[in-house]
Design a protein around this motif. Structure first.
Motif, PDB file in Angstrom:
ATOM      1  N   ALA A 287       0.811  -1.220   0.000  1.00 59.64           N
ATOM      2  CA  ALA A 287       0.000   0.000   0.000  1.00 59.64           C
ATOM      3  C   ALA A 287       0.849   1.277   0.000  1.00 59.64           C
ATOM      4  O   ALA A 287       0.688   2.129  -0.896  1.00 59.64           O
ATOM      5  N   PRO A 288       1.740   1.484   0.970  1.00 56.86           N
ATOM      6  CA  PRO A 288       2.530   2.712   0.931  1.00 56.86           C
ATOM      7  C   PRO A 288       3.497   2.768  -0.250  1.00 56.86           C
ATOM      8  O   PRO A 288       3.872   3.863  -0.689  1.00 56.86           O
ATOM      9  N   GLN A 289       3.892   1.620  -0.777  1.00 55.54           N
ATOM     10  CA  GLN A 289       4.830   1.638  -1.895  1.00 55.54           C
ATOM     11  C   GLN A 289       4.154   1.959  -3.220  1.00 55.54           C
ATOM     12  O   GLN A 289       4.776   2.569  -4.095  1.00 55.54           O
ATOM     13  N   GLN A 290       2.886   1.573  -3.375  1.00 51.06           N
ATOM     14  CA  GLN A 290       2.257   1.707  -4.683  1.00 51.06           C
ATOM     15  C   GLN A 290       0.995   2.579  -4.708  1.00 51.06           C
ATOM     16  O   GLN A 290       0.663   3.126  -5.751  1.00 51.06           O
ATOM     17  N   LEU A 362      12.155  -8.681  -2.597  1.00 50.76           N
ATOM     18  CA  LEU A 362      10.758  -9.098  -2.408  1.00 50.76           C
ATOM     19  C   LEU A 362      10.374  -8.897  -0.946  1.00 50.76           C
ATOM     20  O   LEU A 362      10.692  -9.723  -0.087  1.00 50.76           O
ATOM     21  N   ASP A 363       9.671  -7.794  -0.655  1.00 52.73           N
ATOM     22  CA  ASP A 363       9.420  -7.411   0.734  1.00 52.73           C
ATOM     23  C   ASP A 363       7.971  -7.618   1.155  1.00 52.73           C
ATOM     24  O   ASP A 363       7.488  -6.972   2.086  1.00 52.73           O
ATOM     25  N   VAL A 383      12.770   0.020   3.338  1.00 58.32           N
ATOM     26  CA  VAL A 383      11.718   0.452   2.415  1.00 58.32           C
ATOM     27  C   VAL A 383      11.565   1.969   2.479  1.00 58.32           C
ATOM     28  O   VAL A 383      11.170   2.521   3.508  1.00 58.32           O
ATOM     29  N   GLU A 384      11.854   2.611   1.379  1.00 58.48           N
ATOM     30  CA  GLU A 384      11.783   4.075   1.315  1.00 58.48           C
ATOM     31  C   GLU A 384      10.386   4.584   1.643  1.00 58.48           C
ATOM     32  O   GLU A 384      10.218   5.589   2.333  1.00 58.48           O
ATOM     33  N   GLY A 387       9.593   5.376   5.178  1.00 61.00           N
ATOM     34  CA  GLY A 387      10.549   6.287   5.784  1.00 61.00           C
ATOM     35  C   GLY A 387      11.923   5.666   5.965  1.00 61.00           C
ATOM     36  O   GLY A 387      12.679   6.070   6.848  1.00 61.00           O
ATOM     37  N   GLY A 388      12.248   4.668   5.119  1.00 60.93           N
ATOM     38  CA  GLY A 388      13.529   3.997   5.232  1.00 60.93           C
ATOM     39  C   GLY A 388      13.584   2.965   6.347  1.00 60.93           C
ATOM     40  O   GLY A 388      14.674   2.511   6.722  1.00 60.93           O
ATOM     41  N   GLN A 389      12.425   2.562   6.881  1.00 63.58           N
ATOM     42  CA  GLN A 389      12.402   1.586   7.965  1.00 63.58           C
ATOM     43  C   GLN A 389      12.961   0.245   7.512  1.00 63.58           C
ATOM     44  O   GLN A 389      12.760  -0.191   6.368  1.00 63.58           O
TER      45      GLN A 389
END
Length: 452
Positions: A287-290, A362-363, A383-384, A387-389
């Motif tokens: 969701a936050p990535q796409q 693959l996250d 994962v950017e 927030g780079g977590q």
């Protein structure tokens, strides 16, 4: 806004199996805990000089591309084995081919939900998995086990996590590290609502299938599931009653956004601050990535709260494994491939590491094999969009706490007509927890278990 497309979990009828075909004809007679014939066993691993040709089925889409790359690494390690990697509608095709025994692949990707009901059509892999058993997720082993024998090669593990808006929690004075129990989660939701009267902070799923899958994640945290290893319904229990009572309390206090997973209303509520707490599987990272453009970078992941102090901080939500049909032409070579992908460092690194499909790796799941889940050697990158977590560490730590379970019964998908729909009525304030338990248990027993 168009309905979003989610390639990793398509959403998701594949996460626990879309297939009503698993309930039809001969398949319905083979429930977990029973066996129509003596299982065929695989007991030996071919040598590095093995030769031959195998056909392997996977679902089309992004995962097919990921596995295609990983199979390329296998070809380099075993140059004399030819792999015909095919994209197939597995839910529509695999069950029927297992029954007829014609045009079978040598191995196939399949949902954990289907494996327990198909043991008579699959190779018994217990002896081959034995060297890896103590280092494989107890949950993944348990859902692949029938009568003490293992019929699937455990692949992904989908730990539940608590996804939260870091900025909104900070604004409301809520420390994410303090969300240790589900009571803490309700308290946090109340604090968010005090800060913003229009907030309905906790996501609850409006789709009956996904809602029931989510419920099973919460039950798995407590070491239980809808059915035991023999297929007996065990919904009438303290664990389920606690979950359903917690849901009712959240609904009664006006703390719930009741929306379908990543549909338009759900995305809007996530973006505008109405929702800030999403207990869901690791694959929510999509969701936050796409999809979440406005709030990208503000979301974070944490372990799920526990149901009791010191209890498990995660449960599994969905998952898949690999199977080898009992009538496969070259089952030993199929095992060689799956052993490489799941239990050998070059293989699982090729699957989970950076690729053209997932540049950061693959996250959306983690491996079921413990040595592949080393916190100091992440297979995918921070994962950017979070927030780079370091999502890898959060996910592998959560995965380590997931309790074992039972094989998923053949009737699970059909039970959504009763439990999944009643869960929706609870979320709508139209049923009480005991009503959900009593009505669902009676109808599942009468219409599914007894008829099977």
């Amino acid at each position: 806004m168009p309905q979003p497309t989610v390639p990793r979990r398509r959403v998701l009828r594949g996460a626990l199996g879309a297939g009503a075909v698993a309930l039809a004809g001969p398949l319905a007679a083979c429930a977990p805990g029973s066996s129509a014939s003596e299982p065929r066993k695989l007991t030996g691993t071919p040598s590095a000089s093995a030769k031959g040709e195998i056909t392997i089925w996977n679902r089309s889409g992004d995962l097919f591309k990921v596995f295609d790359k990983a199979i390329g690494a296998f070809r380099k390690a075993y140059p004399n084995v030819k792999v015909n990697h095919q994209a197939v509608d597995i839910d529509a095709k695999l069950a029927n081919t297992l029954i007829t025994g014609s045009d079978l692949p040598d191995g196939s990707f399949w949902d954990d939900a289907k494996i327990g009901s198909q043991a008579e059509h699959l190779y018994d892999l217990t002896d081959l998995i034995a060297p890896y058993r103590d280092r494989t997720s107890a949950y993944k082993l348990s859902v692949n086990t029938v009568d003490g024998r293992i019929y699937g090669v455990p692949w992904d593990l989908d730990p539940g996590l608590l996804w939260y808006r870091e900025d909104l929690l900070e604004d409301a004075g809520v420390d994410p590290a303090g969300l240790k129990t589900y009571d803490d989660l309700l308290a946090a939701a109340r604090a968010l609502k005090e800060k913003n009267s229009s907030a309905r902070p906790i996501h609850m799923e409006k789709d009956p299938f996904l809602g029931q899958l989510w419920l099973e994640m919460l039950a798995n945290q407590q070491g239980t599931s809808l059915a035991d290893a023999g297929g007996k319904v065990r919904l009438d229990s303290k664990a389920y009653r606690d979950i359903l009572t917690w849901i009712k309390d959240a609904v009664d206090d006006g703390l719930v956004t009741h929306a379908e997973y990543l549909k338009q209303a759900d995305v809007a509520a996530l973006e505008n601050g109405q929702q800030a707490l999403v207990p869901w599987a690791v694959w929510w990272s999509f969701a936050p990535q796409q999809l979440l453009k406005k709030t990208k970078g503000r979301w974070r992941a944490a372990p799920l709260p526990a149901w009791t102090p010191g209890g498990a901080r995660s449960g599994a939500m969905g998952g898949s494994s690999f199977i080898i049909p009992a009538k496969a032409k070259n089952p030993e070579l199929a095992w060689l491939l799956y052993e490489f992908l799941c239990f050998k460092q070059p293989g699982y690194t090729a699957v989970y590491g950076p690729s053209s499909v997932y540049p950061g790796g693959l996250d959306t799941s983690v491996p079921s094999y413990t040595p592949a889940r080393r916190a100091d050697k992440p297979l995918f990158q921070p994962v950017e969009a979070l927030g780079g977590q370091d999502l890898w560490k959060v996910a592998v730590d959560a995965a380590a706490t997931i309790p074992a379970a039972a094989p998923i019964p053949a009737w699970w998908t059909k039970s959504v007509d009763y439990l999944g729909n009643n869960l929706q009525r609870l979320m709508e304030g139209k049923m009480r927890p005991d009503d959900v338990i009593d009505d669902s248990t009676r109808k599942i027993q009468r219409n599914l278990v007894d008829r099977a």
